[in-house]
Design an enzyme around this catalytic site. Structure first.
Site, mmCIF file in Angstrom:
data_model
loop_
_atom_site.group_PDB
_atom_site.id
_atom_site.type_symbol
_atom_site.label_atom_id
_atom_site.label_comp_id
_atom_site.label_asym_id
_atom_site.label_seq_id
_atom_site.Cartn_x
_atom_site.Cartn_y
_atom_site.Cartn_z
ATOM 1 N N TYR A 142 0.880 -1.170 0.000
ATOM 2 C CA TYR A 142 0.000 0.000 0.000
ATOM 3 C C TYR A 142 0.916 1.219 0.000
ATOM 4 C CZ TYR A 142 -3.990 -2.885 1.563
ATOM 5 O OH TYR A 142 -4.998 -3.821 1.659
ATOM 6 N N TYR A 144 -6.598 -5.537 10.305
ATOM 7 C CA TYR A 144 -6.451 -6.020 8.929
ATOM 8 C C TYR A 144 -6.725 -7.531 8.847
ATOM 9 C CZ TYR A 144 -4.764 -6.025 4.123
ATOM 10 O OH TYR A 144 -4.695 -6.130 2.738
ATOM 11 N N LYS A 177 -12.125 -5.336 3.408
ATOM 12 C CA LYS A 177 -13.139 -5.838 4.347
ATOM 13 C C LYS A 177 -14.454 -6.270 3.697
ATOM 14 C CE LYS A 177 -10.663 -5.628 7.847
ATOM 15 N NZ LYS A 177 -10.197 -6.929 8.304
#
Ligand code: FAS
Ligand code: PHB
Length: 406
Positions: A208, A391, A303
């Site tokens: 990321y 996470y 998610k």
């Protein structure tokens, strides 16, 4: 012989995405008859490129129901992720920080393909090109009916309970009277351009990356297929992004000393708007919303798919108790139980999104605050542990506290 179209079942499931398909399996394993109505055809449903990360709890649920053979055969178990800021790449060792929990990278389209194959091989009802058009009789104790169009004919499916697993644009949530539902939403000032490319991933784990030109994410689907994303302005047209422009921008935003990005043929590309959305409550009499029909999270936290599966686990257990003993407590608790996990995931996904994306309206002061938060996140053990906990996600049966901590 042409199979007869079902007219009655215990649970009518609208939608053959991850929520509907997993719910169908959990209910069948509990001996509860169910029918899935899917508006699109099988080829379309199986070709939609979407999520890519499974929480450990999701994999464990699939294990329990015999649905994870391909996940273990082809999925990639990752111990951590990289967060990168201004060219500095930092590893977050989630396995160590969470006492052994991991994520598995496995494409949603592969999971949907596995679930459809399993459902059809085990002889359960799944009607494609069967669009639910209206719901009636949803008051609790009434006679719920799903009207749907199939084979050019309007048909009715009578059921005891309706599961609205039909995604953000489905008919279920829209069937609830406005005075009986409250929605919360946020549109972000950017979107994600995603590509699937036939090239080995240039990193062993997800990266990321925050860059002054915008966010980028390096993910993957297999040792030979990469999945990459770029932050773009909302409303961008994919036609304005030829492959060369995409690769060049990815190289700039993911650059770090001594590393380069391998390129390959782009086999799919699309732009997804970024929004947060939650509907409350998730129950309206005999109608239960599960997955994207009830909530949308920005994909930065990986998610969406996992929340959908968490919802249907709660719903299946509640329905099993009700059908077997008339105990309604699980059904009454369905919405508050799911909303606690959903809002926690909203918090994490929104935080991760703001941390990693360039806000086009940010003033210099806000950019310095963001930079300080980025440094703190990768230098402070508690901050890293909280990110890791959120996470990989909590175990399904843990007493979830705010902030993801168990
Ligand atoms: P889905 O939308 O997957 O499934 C709903 C199903 O219902 C669909 O098959 C639809 O055709 C059907 N349907 C709709 N209306 C109907 C009707 N009237 N009658 C019958 N059937 C009907 N999540 C992540 O975690 N990571 C990501 O990277 C990520 N990327 C995404 C990219 C895109 C473009 C999108 C749209 C979503 C992405 N998501 C991501 C979120 C996504 O994975 C969802 O969370 C997940 O698909 C939720 O699954 P379902 O709730 O089953 O909804
Ligand atoms: C993906 O691989 O599609 C993916 C991974 C992580 C995210 C979002 C998407 O946060």
């Amino acid at each position: 012989m042409v199979a007869k179209t079902p007219t009655r079942t215990q649970v009518g499931i609208i939608g053959a995405g991850p929520a509907g398909l997993v719910l169908g399996e959990l209910l069948a394993d509990a001996g509860i008859d169910n029918v899935i109505l899917e508006s699109r055809d099988r080829q379309y449903v199986e070709s939609r490129v979407r999520a890519g990360v499974l929480e450990q709890a999701t994999v464990e649920l699939l294990d329990k129901h015999g649905l994870s053979a391909n996940v273990h055969a082809h999925g990639l178990v990752h111990d951590g992720v990289y967060l990168q800021f201004h060219g500095e790449r930092h590893h977050i060792d989630m396995r160590r920080l969470t006492g052994g929990r991991t994520i598995t990278v496995y494409g949603q389209q592969e999971l949907v393909r596995d679930l459809i194959a399993h459902r059809l091989q085990t002889g359960k009802e799944l009607l494609f090109e069967a669009e639910a058009v209206s719901l009636s009789g949803m008051q609790w104790g009434g006679d719920p009916v799903i009207k749907f169009r199939h084979g050019g004919v309007e048909r009715r499916l009578a059921c005891r309970v309706i599961a609205g697993c039909d995604g953000f644009h489905g008919v279920s949530r829209r069937s609830i009277p406005a005075q009986d539902i409250t929605t919360f939403s946020r549109e972000f000032p950017y979107a994600w351009l995603g590509i699937l490319a036939e090239v080995a991933p240039s990193s062993n784990e997800l990266v990321y990356s925050f860059h002054e030109s915008g966010f980028a994410l390096l993910s993957m689907r297999s040792p030979s297929v990469s999945r990459l994303y770029l932050q773009v302005p909302p409303g961008e047209e994919i036609a304005d992004w030829p492959d060369e422009r995409i690769w060049s921008e990815l190289e700039v935003r993911l650059a770090t000393p001594g590393w380069n990005l391998e390129r390959g043929p782009v086999i799919e590309k699309s732009i997804t708007p970024m929004r947060s959305f939650v509907a409350e409550p998730l129950r309206h009499g005999s109608l239960f919303l599960a997955g994207d029909s009830g909530h949308i999270v920005p994909p930065t936290g990986a998610k969406g798919l996992n929340l959908a599966i968490a919802d249907v686990k709660v719903l299946a257990e509640a329905l099993a108790a009700w059908f077997s003993s008339g105990d309604e407590s699980g059904l009454d608790a369905y919405s508050p139980t799911c909303l606690k996990r959903i809002w926690n995931a909203q918090n994490f996904s929104t935080t991760m999104t703001s941390l990693m994306h360039l806000d086009p309206a940010a003033d210099p002061f806000s950019l310095r605050i963001q930079r300080a938060l980025q440094r703190f996140t990768v230098e402070n053990l508690n901050a890293m542990s909280a990110l890791a906990d959120n996470y990989v996600g909590p175990p399904f049966d843990s007493p979830l506290q705010e902030g993801g901590k168990r």
